[in-house]
Design an enzyme around this catalytic site. Structure first.
Site, PDB file in Angstrom:
ATOM      1  N   GLY A  13      36.464 -27.183  41.462  1.00  0.00           N
ATOM      2  CA  GLY A  13      36.539 -28.604  41.815  1.00  0.00           C
ATOM      3  C   GLY A  13      37.727 -28.873  42.719  1.00  0.00           C
ATOM      4  N   PHE A 161      49.900 -31.338  38.902  1.00  0.00           N
ATOM      5  CA  PHE A 161      50.391 -32.687  39.209  1.00  0.00           C
ATOM      6  C   PHE A 161      50.035 -33.148  40.624  1.00  0.00           C
ATOM      7  CE2 PHE A 161      53.310 -31.024  35.933  1.00  0.00           C
ATOM      8  CZ  PHE A 161      53.188 -32.017  34.967  1.00  0.00           C
ATOM      9  N   LEU A 162      49.177 -32.417  41.323  1.00  0.00           N
ATOM     10  CA  LEU A 162      48.857 -32.811  42.709  1.00  0.00           C
ATOM     11  C   LEU A 162      48.146 -34.162  42.719  1.00  0.00           C
ATOM     12  CD1 LEU A 162      45.574 -32.586  43.480  1.00  0.00           C
ATOM     13  CD2 LEU A 162      46.057 -30.173  43.360  1.00  0.00           C
ATOM     14  N   PHE A 225      52.753 -42.845  32.840  1.00  0.00           N
ATOM     15  CA  PHE A 225      53.900 -43.523  33.462  1.00  0.00           C
ATOM     16  C   PHE A 225      53.570 -43.981  34.887  1.00  0.00           C
ATOM     17  CE2 PHE A 225      58.209 -43.357  31.437  1.00  0.00           C
ATOM     18  CZ  PHE A 225      57.773 -43.075  30.162  1.00  0.00           C
ATOM     19  N   CYS A 275      41.382 -39.557  37.075  1.00  0.00           N
ATOM     20  CA  CYS A 275      42.211 -39.124  35.940  1.00  0.00           C
ATOM     21  C   CYS A 275      42.997 -40.194  35.189  1.00  0.00           C
ATOM     22  CB  CYS A 275      43.155 -38.032  36.407  1.00  0.00           C
ATOM     23  SG  CYS A 275      42.246 -36.558  36.905  1.00  0.00           S
TER      24      CYS A 275
HETATM   25  P1  NAD Z   1      35.872 -31.421  39.226  1.00  0.00           P
HETATM   26  O1  NAD Z   1      34.821 -32.134  38.480  1.00  0.00           O
HETATM   27  O2  NAD Z   1      36.055 -31.689  40.684  1.00  0.00           O
HETATM   28  O3  NAD Z   1      35.671 -29.838  39.060  1.00  0.00           O
HETATM   29  C1  NAD Z   1      35.405 -29.210  37.853  1.00  0.00           C
HETATM   30  C2  NAD Z   1      34.445 -28.056  38.126  1.00  0.00           C
HETATM   31  O4  NAD Z   1      34.282 -27.287  36.928  1.00  0.00           O
HETATM   32  C3  NAD Z   1      33.042 -28.519  38.526  1.00  0.00           C
HETATM   33  O5  NAD Z   1      32.700 -27.983  39.808  1.00  0.00           O
HETATM   34  C4  NAD Z   1      32.122 -27.958  37.423  1.00  0.00           C
HETATM   35  O6  NAD Z   1      30.864 -27.531  37.878  1.00  0.00           O
HETATM   36  C5  NAD Z   1      32.958 -26.785  36.917  1.00  0.00           C
HETATM   37  N1  NAD Z   1      32.589 -26.328  35.571  1.00  0.00           N
HETATM   38  C6  NAD Z   1      32.373 -27.072  34.456  1.00  0.00           C
HETATM   39  N2  NAD Z   1      32.077 -26.266  33.411  1.00  0.00           N
HETATM   40  C7  NAD Z   1      32.108 -24.992  33.873  1.00  0.00           C
HETATM   41  C8  NAD Z   1      31.881 -23.729  33.269  1.00  0.00           C
HETATM   42  N3  NAD Z   1      31.584 -23.619  31.969  1.00  0.00           N
HETATM   43  N4  NAD Z   1      31.979 -22.618  34.047  1.00  0.00           N
HETATM   44  C9  NAD Z   1      32.290 -22.728  35.375  1.00  0.00           C
HETATM   45  N5  NAD Z   1      32.520 -23.898  35.991  1.00  0.00           N
HETATM   46  C10 NAD Z   1      32.428 -25.029  35.253  1.00  0.00           C
HETATM   47  O7  NAD Z   1      37.231 -31.715  38.457  1.00  0.00           O
HETATM   48  P2  NAD Z   1      38.726 -31.736  39.062  1.00  0.00           P
HETATM   49  O8  NAD Z   1      38.982 -33.039  39.719  1.00  0.00           O
HETATM   50  O9  NAD Z   1      38.976 -30.478  39.787  1.00  0.00           O
HETATM   51  O10 NAD Z   1      39.562 -31.745  37.702  1.00  0.00           O
HETATM   52  C11 NAD Z   1      39.616 -30.608  36.881  1.00  0.00           C
HETATM   53  C12 NAD Z   1      40.696 -30.831  35.843  1.00  0.00           C
HETATM   54  O11 NAD Z   1      41.964 -30.981  36.477  1.00  0.00           O
HETATM   55  C13 NAD Z   1      40.499 -32.088  34.985  1.00  0.00           C
HETATM   56  O12 NAD Z   1      40.945 -31.812  33.684  1.00  0.00           O
HETATM   57  C14 NAD Z   1      41.432 -33.090  35.632  1.00  0.00           C
HETATM   58  O13 NAD Z   1      41.901 -34.037  34.701  1.00  0.00           O
HETATM   59  C15 NAD Z   1      42.571 -32.221  36.104  1.00  0.00           C
HETATM   60  N6  NAD Z   1      43.311 -32.736  37.262  1.00  0.00           N
HETATM   61  C16 NAD Z   1      42.643 -33.292  38.324  1.00  0.00           C
HETATM   62  C17 NAD Z   1      43.366 -33.725  39.442  1.00  0.00           C
HETATM   63  C18 NAD Z   1      42.665 -34.324  40.646  1.00  0.00           C
HETATM   64  O14 NAD Z   1      43.345 -34.800  41.527  1.00  0.00           O
HETATM   65  N7  NAD Z   1      41.358 -34.319  40.738  1.00  0.00           N
HETATM   66  C19 NAD Z   1      44.754 -33.559  39.486  1.00  0.00           C
HETATM   67  C20 NAD Z   1      45.393 -32.979  38.388  1.00  0.00           C
HETATM   68  C21 NAD Z   1      44.673 -32.565  37.285  1.00  0.00           C
HETATM   69  C1  UGA Z   2      47.312 -38.988  40.226  1.00  0.00           C
HETATM   70  C2  UGA Z   2      48.764 -38.543  40.084  1.00  0.00           C
HETATM   71  O1  UGA Z   2      49.542 -39.139  41.127  1.00  0.00           O
HETATM   72  C3  UGA Z   2      48.889 -37.019  40.164  1.00  0.00           C
HETATM   73  O2  UGA Z   2      50.242 -36.631  39.911  1.00  0.00           O
HETATM   74  C4  UGA Z   2      47.977 -36.400  39.105  1.00  0.00           C
HETATM   75  O3  UGA Z   2      48.037 -34.985  39.195  1.00  0.00           O
HETATM   76  C5  UGA Z   2      46.556 -36.868  39.328  1.00  0.00           C
HETATM   77  O4  UGA Z   2      46.514 -38.321  39.258  1.00  0.00           O
HETATM   78  C6  UGA Z   2      45.595 -36.395  38.272  1.00  0.00           C
HETATM   79  O5  UGA Z   2      45.986 -36.002  37.192  1.00  0.00           O
HETATM   80  O6  UGA Z   2      44.415 -36.469  38.613  1.00  0.00           O
HETATM   81  P1  UGA Z   2      45.650 -39.341  42.275  1.00  0.00           P
HETATM   82  O7  UGA Z   2      44.848 -40.088  41.274  1.00  0.00           O
HETATM   83  O8  UGA Z   2      44.978 -38.291  43.070  1.00  0.00           O
HETATM   84  O9  UGA Z   2      46.888 -38.615  41.535  1.00  0.00           O
HETATM   85  O10 UGA Z   2      46.320 -40.348  43.314  1.00  0.00           O
HETATM   86  P2  UGA Z   2      47.530 -41.408  43.210  1.00  0.00           P
HETATM   87  O11 UGA Z   2      48.290 -41.342  44.467  1.00  0.00           O
HETATM   88  O12 UGA Z   2      48.291 -41.270  41.949  1.00  0.00           O
HETATM   89  O13 UGA Z   2      46.758 -42.793  43.197  1.00  0.00           O
HETATM   90  C7  UGA Z   2      46.006 -43.214  42.089  1.00  0.00           C
HETATM   91  C8  UGA Z   2      45.534 -44.642  42.295  1.00  0.00           C
HETATM   92  O14 UGA Z   2      46.634 -45.562  42.256  1.00  0.00           O
HETATM   93  C9  UGA Z   2      44.853 -44.881  43.654  1.00  0.00           C
HETATM   94  O15 UGA Z   2      43.774 -45.757  43.472  1.00  0.00           O
HETATM   95  C10 UGA Z   2      45.944 -45.533  44.493  1.00  0.00           C
HETATM   96  O16 UGA Z   2      45.450 -46.324  45.534  1.00  0.00           O
HETATM   97  C11 UGA Z   2      46.640 -46.361  43.432  1.00  0.00           C
HETATM   98  N1  UGA Z   2      48.060 -46.674  43.742  1.00  0.00           N
HETATM   99  C12 UGA Z   2      48.955 -45.670  43.884  1.00  0.00           C
HETATM  100  C13 UGA Z   2      48.451 -47.997  43.830  1.00  0.00           C
HETATM  101  O17 UGA Z   2      47.643 -48.912  43.680  1.00  0.00           O
HETATM  102  N2  UGA Z   2      49.770 -48.271  44.073  1.00  0.00           N
HETATM  103  C14 UGA Z   2      50.712 -47.291  44.225  1.00  0.00           C
HETATM  104  O18 UGA Z   2      51.896 -47.624  44.447  1.00  0.00           O
HETATM  105  C15 UGA Z   2      50.284 -45.953  44.124  1.00  0.00           C
END
Ligand code: NAD
Ligand code: UGA
Length: 458
Positions: A13, A161-162, A225, A275
């Site tokens: 993902g 944390f990206l 936070f 998230c």
């Molecule tokens: P995503 O839905 O984009 O990707 C997850 C992938 O896992 C999917 O492609 C799915 O098909 C695959 N999958 C599910 N079950 C599987 C299995 N049994 N075997 C192989 N593949 C499998 O999700 P994401 O946005 O990449 O998020 C993944 C995790 O990271 C979540 O826990 C999310 O909270 C966390 N996270 C996301 C972000 C973000 O910016 N999206 C940032 C930090 C942390």
């Molecule tokens: C957020 C966190 O910033 C990441 O550190 C974390 O890893 C990630 O969630 C996760 O766990 O998925 P993300 O959701 O990709 O990242 O983007 P953000 O920049 O945090 O923005 C989140 C939402 O808040 C967006 O809708 C953005 O427009 C909004 N936002 C952000 C505001 O309305 N005001 C702000 O000052 C900042």
């Protein structure tokens, strides 16, 4: 070509694809394979058209794909070959049974853990990359300890944390990398091996370690936070609109206090993304599980304020446009949950679009990257919706524009030309405060920013 380490990531993902691309890019000595159960996703990662839009990602993937970065559906083979396995599967909110709408749905990682157990022929380090509830590592260890041979698994927590839209920068220059482990000799050895990978490009003082539960909890707390800061500033937008204070001036004044800092104080129609909501609700669920009701209620309020903010924005549109939207054409500028991504998961625009359609408005949606996802999100809604990439064409003949996403291109549009093509009186609702409101007013628009007095001609 021989590599000195085989790294596997389960889950291709946003997180799996981007983090592994960075590891492979920085460490040509490692073979990095990303696997997924979804063959379409893997085919996209192997094509010219990647499944996600993330500035800078395309270039990295295309340079190293086939060299030391591979995308595959052969999960079993990948598990057998790997010494380190990152688990980056999705952890959505449960939509059934106990904890519906709050707890994390853990079926994906449990299936993964069982598959790792079944396919492994040698000891491995398992890294939790997904965001998991606190103490998931314990459950993971329990499953992996069911092995009948001499194989040993060490489970580490290494939350990501990206932020989307800046993922490549965040991965290349992270504020910190957090690794949680047990204090056993094998766990510490596993932790040091993971540190060694990151140390290829990240200064050692930015790689911090903790106990495994602190690491799991820190991820949920960090998101709570961040969302809390936005909910806090957004709560005062309502106050500003009543009192003629200006939210941007307030944010600047408080943000210059070095104890508070200026980041995450940008007012908006509400935060979105895949998230924040799920992680806070998961935290709330865990608090209630431990009987910590006051703590749960405190953090739940962060989500409640966000819902209120979205409701308020939709209601402001209705009120400003003479309490009826039936048959009026409203153009949504942007649909992604933030700029520089095609991701629309939990985008406030979905909520606003639904509300406006319920009022029988006609919608035109424009976005430079997210129109395909917007079509999927609004599929099946009973209403008139069109999707047009060009903002000039999209706003032509509309009664109002509502800015949903802070895309840079919207700031430089010729609003004189746009005004000429719209139905009068023409309205602009700037849900991100990115436009020049005074100038829009002078052109003839009735302007409704967030957290500031509106500028109207009547
Ligand atoms: P995503 O839905 O984009 O990707 C997850 C992938 O896992 C999917 O492609 C799915 O098909 C695959 N999958 C599910 N079950 C599987 C299995 N049994 N075997 C192989 N593949 C499998 O999700 P994401 O946005 O990449 O998020 C993944 C995790 O990271 C979540 O826990 C999310 O909270 C966390 N996270 C996301 C972000 C973000 O910016 N999206 C940032 C930090 C942390
Ligand atoms: C957020 C966190 O910033 C990441 O550190 C974390 O890893 C990630 O969630 C996760 O766990 O998925 P993300 O959701 O990709 O990242 O983007 P953000 O920049 O945090 O923005 C989140 C939402 O808040 C967006 O809708 C953005 O427009 C909004 N936002 C952000 C505001 O309305 N005001 C702000 O000052 C900042």
């Amino acid at each position: 070509m021989t590599f000195n380490k085989n790294i596997l990531c389960i889950g291709a993902g946003y997180v799996g694809g981007s983090t592994m691309a960075m590891i492979a890019h920085k460490c040509p000595q490692y073979k990095v394979t990303v696997v997924d159960i979804n063959p379409t996703r893997i085919a996209q990662w192997n094509s010219d058209d990647l499944p996600i839009y993330e500035p800078g990602l395309d270039k990295i993937v295309k340079t190293i794909r086939g060299r030391n970065l591979f995308f595959s559906t052969e999960i079993e083979h990948g598990i057998k070959e790997a010494e380190i396995i990152f688990v980056s599967v999705n952890t959505p909110v449960k939509t059934f049974g106990a904890g519906t709408g709050m707890a994390a749905d853990l079926q994906y990682w449990e299936k993964t853990a069982r598959q790792i157990l079944k396919c492994s022929e040698s000891s491995k380090i398992i890294v939790e990359k997904s965001t998991f509830p606190v103490r998931t590592a314990f459950a993971m260890e329990r499953i992996l300890s069911l092995t009948e041979n001499d194989i040993h698994f060490d489970v580490l927590s290494n939350p990501e944390f990206l932020a989307e839209g800046t993922a490549i920068k965040d991965l290349e220059y992270p504020d910190r990398v957090l690794i949680g482990s047990r204090e056993t000799p094998t766990s510490i050895k596993a932790r040091d091996e993971l540190i060694e990978i990151y140390a290829n490009w990240i200064p050692k003082d930015r790689i911090i370690t903790s106990n495994i539960w602190s690491s799991e909890l820190s991820k949920l707390v960090a998101n709570a936070f961040l969302a809390q800061r936005i909910s806090s500033i957004n709560s005062f937008t309502a106050f500003c609109e009543k009192s003629e204070a200006d939210i941007d001036e307030v944010a600047r004044a408080i943000g210059m206090d070095s104890r508070l800092g200026s980041k995450f104080l940008i007012p908006s129609i509400g935060w979105g993304g895949s998230c924040f909501k799920k992680d806070i609700l998961n935290l709330v669920y865990l608090c209630r599980h431990y009987g910590l009701y006051e703590v749960a209620n405190y953090w739940e309020a962060v989500v409640n304020i966000n819902e209120y903010q979205k409701e308020r924005f939709a209601l402001n549109i209705l009120t400003a446009m003479f309490n009826t939207l039936a048959g009026k054409k409203i153009c949504l500028f942007g649909f992604a949950f933030k700029a520089n991504t095609s991701d629309t998961r939990e985008s406030p625009a979905i909520f606003i679009a639904n509300k406006l359609i319920q009022e029988r408005a006609e919608l035109v949606i424009t976005d430079p990257r997210a129109l395909n996802n917007a079509k999927i999100d609004l599929n099946g809604i009973d209403g008139k919706i069109s999707y047009i990439e060009d903002p000039y064409e999209a706003s032509n003949g509309c009664d109002a524009i509502a800015v949903m996403t802070e895309w840079e291109i919207y700031k430089g549009l010729d609003f004189e030309k746009i005004y000429q093509s719209m139905v009068k009186p023409a309205f602009i609702f700037d849900g991100r405060n990115i436009l020049n409101h005074k100038r829009l007013f002078d052109i003839g628009f009735n302007v409704f920013p967030i957290g500031k007095a509106s500028l109207t001609h009547f």
